[in-house]
Write a protein that holds these residues in place. Structure first.
Motif, PDB file in Angstrom:
ATOM      1  N   ASP A 165      36.476  29.750  57.244  1.00  0.00           N
ATOM      2  CA  ASP A 165      35.286  30.689  57.399  1.00  0.00           C
ATOM      3  C   ASP A 165      34.108  30.090  56.728  1.00  0.00           C
ATOM      4  O   ASP A 165      34.247  30.011  55.645  1.00  0.00           O
ATOM      5  N   VAL A 166      33.089  30.152  57.313  1.00  0.00           N
ATOM      6  CA  VAL A 166      31.805  29.739  56.880  1.00  0.00           C
ATOM      7  C   VAL A 166      31.080  30.648  56.742  1.00  0.00           C
ATOM      8  O   VAL A 166      30.405  31.286  57.797  1.00  0.00           O
ATOM      9  N   PRO A 167      30.468  31.151  55.398  1.00  0.00           N
ATOM     10  CA  PRO A 167      29.768  32.326  55.354  1.00  0.00           C
ATOM     11  C   PRO A 167      28.287  31.979  55.887  1.00  0.00           C
ATOM     12  O   PRO A 167      27.874  30.879  55.678  1.00  0.00           O
ATOM     13  N   LEU A 168      27.713  32.901  56.461  1.00  0.00           N
ATOM     14  CA  LEU A 168      26.235  32.653  57.044  1.00  0.00           C
ATOM     15  C   LEU A 168      25.208  33.419  56.080  1.00  0.00           C
ATOM     16  O   LEU A 168      23.923  33.440  56.302  1.00  0.00           O
ATOM     17  N   ASN A 169      25.679  34.354  55.099  1.00  0.00           N
ATOM     18  CA  ASN A 169      24.723  34.723  54.351  1.00  0.00           C
ATOM     19  C   ASN A 169      25.199  35.199  52.874  1.00  0.00           C
ATOM     20  O   ASN A 169      26.661  34.776  52.589  1.00  0.00           O
ATOM     21  N   ASN A 170      24.568  35.481  51.881  1.00  0.00           N
ATOM     22  CA  ASN A 170      25.192  35.804  50.553  1.00  0.00           C
ATOM     23  C   ASN A 170      26.123  36.778  50.313  1.00  0.00           C
ATOM     24  O   ASN A 170      27.200  36.693  49.741  1.00  0.00           O
ATOM     25  N   LEU A 171      26.110  37.833  51.154  1.00  0.00           N
ATOM     26  CA  LEU A 171      27.244  39.062  51.163  1.00  0.00           C
ATOM     27  C   LEU A 171      28.652  38.572  51.641  1.00  0.00           C
ATOM     28  O   LEU A 171      29.576  38.486  51.221  1.00  0.00           O
ATOM     29  N   SER A 172      28.290  37.519  52.893  1.00  0.00           N
ATOM     30  CA  SER A 172      29.669  37.081  53.456  1.00  0.00           C
ATOM     31  C   SER A 172      30.275  35.997  52.284  1.00  0.00           C
ATOM     32  O   SER A 172      31.489  36.094  52.420  1.00  0.00           O
ATOM     33  N   ARG A 173      29.887  35.346  51.831  1.00  0.00           N
ATOM     34  CA  ARG A 173      30.010  34.388  50.772  1.00  0.00           C
ATOM     35  C   ARG A 173      30.655  35.221  49.514  1.00  0.00           C
ATOM     36  O   ARG A 173      31.873  34.898  49.266  1.00  0.00           O
ATOM     37  N   SER A 174      30.170  36.208  49.103  1.00  0.00           N
ATOM     38  CA  SER A 174      30.656  36.987  47.977  1.00  0.00           C
ATOM     39  C   SER A 174      31.958  37.873  48.424  1.00  0.00           C
ATOM     40  O   SER A 174      32.905  37.866  47.885  1.00  0.00           O
ATOM     41  N   LEU A 175      32.174  38.227  49.709  1.00  0.00           N
ATOM     42  CA  LEU A 175      33.318  38.981  50.460  1.00  0.00           C
ATOM     43  C   LEU A 175      34.275  38.024  50.230  1.00  0.00           C
ATOM     44  O   LEU A 175      35.639  38.295  49.970  1.00  0.00           O
ATOM     45  N   LEU A 176      33.887  36.756  50.900  1.00  0.00           N
ATOM     46  CA  LEU A 176      35.322  35.791  51.037  1.00  0.00           C
ATOM     47  C   LEU A 176      35.669  35.225  49.456  1.00  0.00           C
ATOM     48  O   LEU A 176      36.875  35.096  49.399  1.00  0.00           O
TER      49      LEU A 176
ATOM     50  N   ARG B 103      39.712  36.013  47.841  1.00  0.00           N
ATOM     51  CA  ARG B 103      40.404  34.966  47.571  1.00  0.00           C
ATOM     52  C   ARG B 103      40.960  35.423  46.079  1.00  0.00           C
ATOM     53  O   ARG B 103      42.057  35.253  45.824  1.00  0.00           O
ATOM     54  N   ILE B 104      40.059  36.066  45.191  1.00  0.00           N
ATOM     55  CA  ILE B 104      40.315  36.380  43.910  1.00  0.00           C
ATOM     56  C   ILE B 104      41.691  37.472  44.135  1.00  0.00           C
ATOM     57  O   ILE B 104      42.217  37.538  43.176  1.00  0.00           O
ATOM     58  N   PHE B 105      41.409  38.444  44.743  1.00  0.00           N
ATOM     59  CA  PHE B 105      42.244  39.666  44.813  1.00  0.00           C
ATOM     60  C   PHE B 105      43.449  39.025  45.394  1.00  0.00           C
ATOM     61  O   PHE B 105      44.486  39.628  44.906  1.00  0.00           O
ATOM     62  N   LYS B 106      43.370  38.245  46.376  1.00  0.00           N
ATOM     63  CA  LYS B 106      44.704  37.565  46.702  1.00  0.00           C
ATOM     64  C   LYS B 106      45.506  36.847  45.820  1.00  0.00           C
ATOM     65  O   LYS B 106      46.803  37.129  45.542  1.00  0.00           O
ATOM     66  N   GLU B 107      44.765  36.073  45.005  1.00  0.00           N
ATOM     67  CA  GLU B 107      45.367  35.173  43.906  1.00  0.00           C
ATOM     68  C   GLU B 107      45.725  36.057  42.781  1.00  0.00           C
ATOM     69  O   GLU B 107      46.880  35.910  42.268  1.00  0.00           O
ATOM     70  N   THR B 108      45.188  36.952  42.373  1.00  0.00           N
ATOM     71  CA  THR B 108      45.497  37.974  41.201  1.00  0.00           C
ATOM     72  C   THR B 108      46.841  38.695  41.704  1.00  0.00           C
ATOM     73  O   THR B 108      47.653  38.716  40.933  1.00  0.00           O
ATOM     74  N   HIS B 109      46.913  39.188  42.864  1.00  0.00           N
ATOM     75  CA  HIS B 109      47.891  40.067  43.390  1.00  0.00           C
ATOM     76  C   HIS B 109      49.340  39.147  43.280  1.00  0.00           C
ATOM     77  O   HIS B 109      50.384  39.349  42.893  1.00  0.00           O
ATOM     78  N   ARG B 110      49.035  37.969  43.918  1.00  0.00           N
ATOM     79  CA  ARG B 110      50.016  36.937  43.910  1.00  0.00           C
ATOM     80  C   ARG B 110      50.732  36.549  42.470  1.00  0.00           C
ATOM     81  O   ARG B 110      51.896  36.572  42.223  1.00  0.00           O
ATOM     82  N   HIS B 111      49.838  36.442  41.501  1.00  0.00           N
ATOM     83  CA  HIS B 111      50.386  36.153  40.276  1.00  0.00           C
ATOM     84  C   HIS B 111      50.782  37.379  39.249  1.00  0.00           C
ATOM     85  O   HIS B 111      51.600  36.950  38.676  1.00  0.00           O
ATOM     86  N   ILE B 112      50.313  38.594  39.759  1.00  0.00           N
ATOM     87  CA  ILE B 112      51.019  39.685  39.072  1.00  0.00           C
ATOM     88  C   ILE B 112      52.387  39.810  39.632  1.00  0.00           C
ATOM     89  O   ILE B 112      53.512  40.379  38.643  1.00  0.00           O
ATOM     90  N   ASN B 113      52.747  39.484  40.719  1.00  0.00           N
ATOM     91  CA  ASN B 113      53.940  39.651  41.459  1.00  0.00           C
ATOM     92  C   ASN B 113      54.821  38.520  40.732  1.00  0.00           C
ATOM     93  O   ASN B 113      56.156  38.473  41.194  1.00  0.00           O
ATOM     94  N   GLY B 114      54.192  37.624  40.241  1.00  0.00           N
ATOM     95  CA  GLY B 114      55.082  36.579  39.598  1.00  0.00           C
ATOM     96  C   GLY B 114      55.888  37.271  38.437  1.00  0.00           C
ATOM     97  O   GLY B 114      55.634  38.198  38.016  1.00  0.00           O
ATOM     98  N   THR B 115      56.485  36.436  37.653  1.00  0.00           N
ATOM     99  CA  THR B 115      57.422  36.783  36.514  1.00  0.00           C
ATOM    100  C   THR B 115      56.923  36.414  35.117  1.00  0.00           C
ATOM    101  O   THR B 115      57.430  36.668  34.232  1.00  0.00           O
ATOM    102  N   SER B 116      56.498  35.009  35.218  1.00  0.00           N
ATOM    103  CA  SER B 116      56.188  34.160  34.172  1.00  0.00           C
ATOM    104  C   SER B 116      54.844  34.680  33.211  1.00  0.00           C
ATOM    105  O   SER B 116      53.956  35.117  33.825  1.00  0.00           O
ATOM    106  N   PRO B 117      54.968  34.519  32.130  1.00  0.00           N
ATOM    107  CA  PRO B 117      53.737  34.666  31.209  1.00  0.00           C
ATOM    108  C   PRO B 117      52.520  33.790  31.601  1.00  0.00           C
ATOM    109  O   PRO B 117      51.622  34.471  31.306  1.00  0.00           O
TER     110      PRO B 117
END
Length: 200
Positions: A30-41, A45-59
């Motif tokens: 995905d190549v963002p064409l404007n600042n909004l697209s860049r922010s959305l991407l 990524r932040i939301f996906k990574e955060t959910h993935r780590h919350i679903n983990g079990t380690s400190p």
């Protein structure tokens, strides 16, 4: 579009697909064409990574998720993003509203979708101040965010409340992290919807 690696400097679309003979699967960028697209991407990524780590079990996974909550809070220090997101949602609402007279469109589904977009726009409009910052009224989060900005948490001293949090049972840590992340739920849904529309 298929292209060889040597053609990269001659090609600059919004989405690039590269295939090589020694790669068994197609990679899509995905190549963002404007600042909004860049922010959305970035937010996606932040939301996906955060959910993935919350679903983990380690400190360590939950410590990473906690830091990502602070990354989101820092991101929404930008007051202009809120206005940009509302503008984009309203633009999509206006676009889809024009399809109401198209006989080939399922009107019931269209109207439900337009209503959902309107609800997202309304949710963002009704957020007073910076998005998500209401959770900083919790002393643990405000102190942790400050200590992290000073490097104290990373060094493992001067932040016993973080150590106590990471020593809690897994299910309690997960519940708290999900609760904090829920402060951004309307944003996460808006990001998912707008990126899906741009990719389809």
């Amino acid at each position: 579009m298929e292209m060889a690696p040597g053609d990269m400097n001659e090609f600059n679309p919004s989405t690039t697909i590269i295939s090589e003979h020694n790669i068994s699967e197609t990679i899509t960028f995905d190549v963002p064409l404007n600042n909004l697209s860049r922010s959305l991407l970035r937010l996606e990524r932040i939301f996906k990574e955060t959910h993935r780590h919350i679903n983990g079990t380690s400190p360590s996974a939950h410590f990473f998720a906690l830091k990502q909550v602070f990354v989101l809070l820092d991101f929404f220090e930008r007051g202009d993003f809120k206005a940009e997101l509302i503008k984009e949602l309203d633009r999509e609402i206006a676009y889809f509203a024009k399809l109401d007279s198209n006989p080939e469109v399922d009107l019931s589904k269209l109207r439900v979708f337009i209503t959902q977009l309107g609800q997202l726009s309304k949710w963002i409009r009704t957020q007073h101040g910076k998005i998500g910052h209401q959770i900083l009224h919790q002393e643990f989060l405000s102190n942790s965010k400050y200590k992290l900005s000073q490097g104290a948490i990373e060094l493992g001293f001067d932040a016993p409340f973080v150590k106590l949090f990471l020593a809690m049972p897994v299910h309690i840590r997960q519940k708290k992290l999900h609760g904090w992340l829920n402060a951004f739920k309307g944003i996460q849904t808006s990001v998912e919807v707008l990126l899906r529309l741009s990719r389809e």
